[in-house]
Scaffold this motif. Structure first.
Motif, PDB file in Angstrom:
ATOM      1  N   ARG A 177      -0.503  32.574  24.836  1.00  0.00           N
ATOM      2  CA  ARG A 177      -0.401  31.284  24.406  1.00  0.00           C
ATOM      3  C   ARG A 177       1.854  31.574  24.310  1.00  0.00           C
ATOM      4  O   ARG A 177       2.275  32.682  24.567  1.00  0.00           O
ATOM      5  N   THR A 193      -6.253  34.609  28.693  1.00  0.00           N
ATOM      6  CA  THR A 193      -6.186  33.794  27.299  1.00  0.00           C
ATOM      7  C   THR A 193      -3.821  34.312  27.223  1.00  0.00           C
ATOM      8  O   THR A 193      -3.787  35.175  27.075  1.00  0.00           O
ATOM      9  N   GLU A 204      -4.470  28.790  27.789  1.00  0.00           N
ATOM     10  CA  GLU A 204      -3.647  28.547  26.642  1.00  0.00           C
ATOM     11  C   GLU A 204      -5.039  28.666  25.739  1.00  0.00           C
ATOM     12  O   GLU A 204      -5.563  27.763  25.317  1.00  0.00           O
ATOM     13  N   ARG A 253       3.031  25.364  31.583  1.00  0.00           N
ATOM     14  CA  ARG A 253       1.834  25.620  31.458  1.00  0.00           C
ATOM     15  C   ARG A 253       0.508  24.972  33.032  1.00  0.00           C
ATOM     16  O   ARG A 253      -0.439  25.624  32.829  1.00  0.00           O
TER      17      ARG A 253
END
Length: 209
Positions: free
Chosen positions: A43, A41, A74, A64
């Motif tokens: 960010r 994951t 994300e 993204r």
């Protein structure tokens, strides 16, 4: 006769330039295992000013979508494995940028430019993956595209596609990614709303040093 030959030569060169596919030169360093993507994951990093603006940066929808296609998800700040930062820039090709050293090889300097076809531009995108929670830089990849279009945003899909074409790049420090014009977004899968269509990757080739 010489004038006619010159006109014919320019017409031929212009036609060839129009038929040529796009390409991006890519440099990568660090260690980002391909198996990490299955559970990783991330960010996106933003400055306080960018957060306050509350608007997506031009490259964010593309980034993204590209990361999602490669298995990245994300996540919340607490759950993210990586903090991903992006640096995006464009400049005229005749404005030189020098560094003290070129780790992993240097891109050749710009060759002779023919003024009849307009100014050449260099568009670059650099992605850095910082491993959390300690924040060390685990991986860095840079993509560069050269063209004669001053509109930097038109180069973004090619830069993102080049940077992510073979994530992670391994086995060579520098690569050339050949791309073709993006297909309509409606025909693409995994494209997020608001993201332009991503170019198709034709080939990914390591460059001899």
């Amino acid at each position: 006769m010489k004038v006619l030959m010159t006109i014919c030569t320019l017409s031929t060169l212009a036609a060839l330039a129009g038929c040529a596919g796009a390409s991006a030169d890519v440099r990568a360093s660090g260690d980002l295992s391909a198996t990490d993507a299955a559970a990783a994951t991330y960010r996106l990093a933003r400055t306080p000013a960018q957060d306050d603006a509350g608007e997506p940066l031009p490259y964010e929808p593309l980034l993204r979508a590209g990361l999602a296609q490669r298995g990245f998800k994300e996540g919340s700040p607490e759950a993210a494995h990586y903090l991903v930062s992006a640096a995006w820039a464009s400049r005229p090709a005749d404005v030189a940028v020098s560094t003290a050293s070129c780790t992993g090889g240097c891109v050749p300097s710009e060759g002779p430019s023919f003024p009849w076809f307009g100014t050449r531009y260099v568009h670059t995108l650099t992605l850095r993956f910082f491993a959390l929670p300690d924040g060390h830089e685990a991986y860095k990849v840079s993509a560069e595209k050269r063209d004669r279009d001053a509109d930097a945003q038109k180069a973004l899909p090619y830069l993102v596609a080049g940077a992510l074409a073979r994530l992670p790049y391994a086995g060579a420090p520098q690569w050339r990614v050949k791309l073709k014009e993006a297909a309509p977004a409606a025909n693409q899968t995994g494209t997020q709303a608001g993201a332009p269509a991503m170019p198709d990757v034709i080939s990914v080739t390591p460059l001899a040093q």
